[in-house]
Design an enzyme around this catalytic site. Sequence first.
Site, PDB file in Angstrom:
ATOM      1  CD  GLU A  90     -34.268 -57.091  77.153  1.00 17.94           C
ATOM      2  OE1 GLU A  90     -34.006 -55.921  76.824  1.00 17.94           O
ATOM      3  OE2 GLU A  90     -33.915 -57.700  77.912  1.00 17.94           O
ATOM      4  CB  CYS A 330     -36.088 -59.141  83.048  1.00 16.58           C
ATOM      5  SG  CYS A 330     -36.100 -60.825  83.351  1.00 16.58           S
TER       6      CYS A 330
END
Length: 343
Positions: A90, A330
């Site tokens: 990502e 995260c």
Amino acid sequence: MTRLLDIPPSDWPSWFEKKGLEAFQGKIASRQVFQKGVYSWELMTDLPIAVRNRLQQESPLTIANLEKVHKADDGAVKVLLAFPDGARVEAVGMPGTKGRTLCVSSQVGCPVRCTFCASGLDGLERNLAPSEILEQVFSLRETQGDFGRLVVMGMGEPGHNLDAVLKALDTLIQPAGLGMSARRITLSTVAPKGTLPALAAWGRPINLALSLHSPEDNLRHELIPGVRLRGVRETLDEADHLFGRTGREYTVEYVLLNEVNDAVEQAKSLATLLAGRRLHINLIPYNSVSELQFKRPSRERQLAFAEVLRNANLSVTLRRSLGGEEEAACGQLRRRSAPSVRP
Ligand code: SAH
């Protein structure tokens, strides 16, 4: 298969020559990719069709599939990229006063397993190649336009994949690449042994964000277990040395975890340790990760911690938390989608 994006753009002309093509075509290609944002051979109409077809067969420019785009209320846009082997990464673009800041990942998963972080929950899947780090930049640029800053602060520990990370950054900095100023780039690291000296040897004036999280060696090792670290004081000395090389003051990142590392006494130890060093402190209230037990400290505790540091004349930012934004921390977008499949 050589991936052209793994090679510095200044070497593209000689790579073309080695393939029996023209050196100037390599120059055209790098200009198209980096200046014009053309990321596929098919669209590179400045090159003859036969050349484009051949390169598409032998060395596709980009190989990732854009699997998901998640837009948060605060304007952050996260993309999830899937590589042909099933690995998913990502990357995020965030709005800011000086244009967008891009946040890229350096690894698939993370070997460090910081006890409060979602990225390390499943350990390391694999490292990313320079080309795969650059593809994240391209994907964010395509979905969100130009950007002002770049931070290597997504999934993974850059210090564990430093060669690839620095190669990708070099491509962004090179005039034949994106021509980006190194000063607009920040690398965030827990500083595994050897990382800060290697950055000093590399010497480019990028910014360092040092994930510290504790003034004490023992607690720091507990919070950051999966890696060989030097002592807190030695690590800060290495960061000071790096500052001597690059002239860039660094940021100390400190995730505030309720009743773990957020006591006033710990703030006092931190202040003593940091006194006289040229740095800025970024306090990050813990972002909740559903699989983990930590808690974010109350606003009062956060402010009290910051106050101790400010009273010691240190420069401090206390990050205002982005609410309980589900996908904020995260590694969470990747974990929420189907598990990676290996061929
Ligand atoms: N491995 C690198 C870069 C990725 S993490 C590093 O540790 O610096 C980027 C930052 O986000 C780090 O400072 C990390 O400690 C912080 N972070 C990770 N999980 C978090 C969470 N749940 N809440 C708040 N900050 C977190």
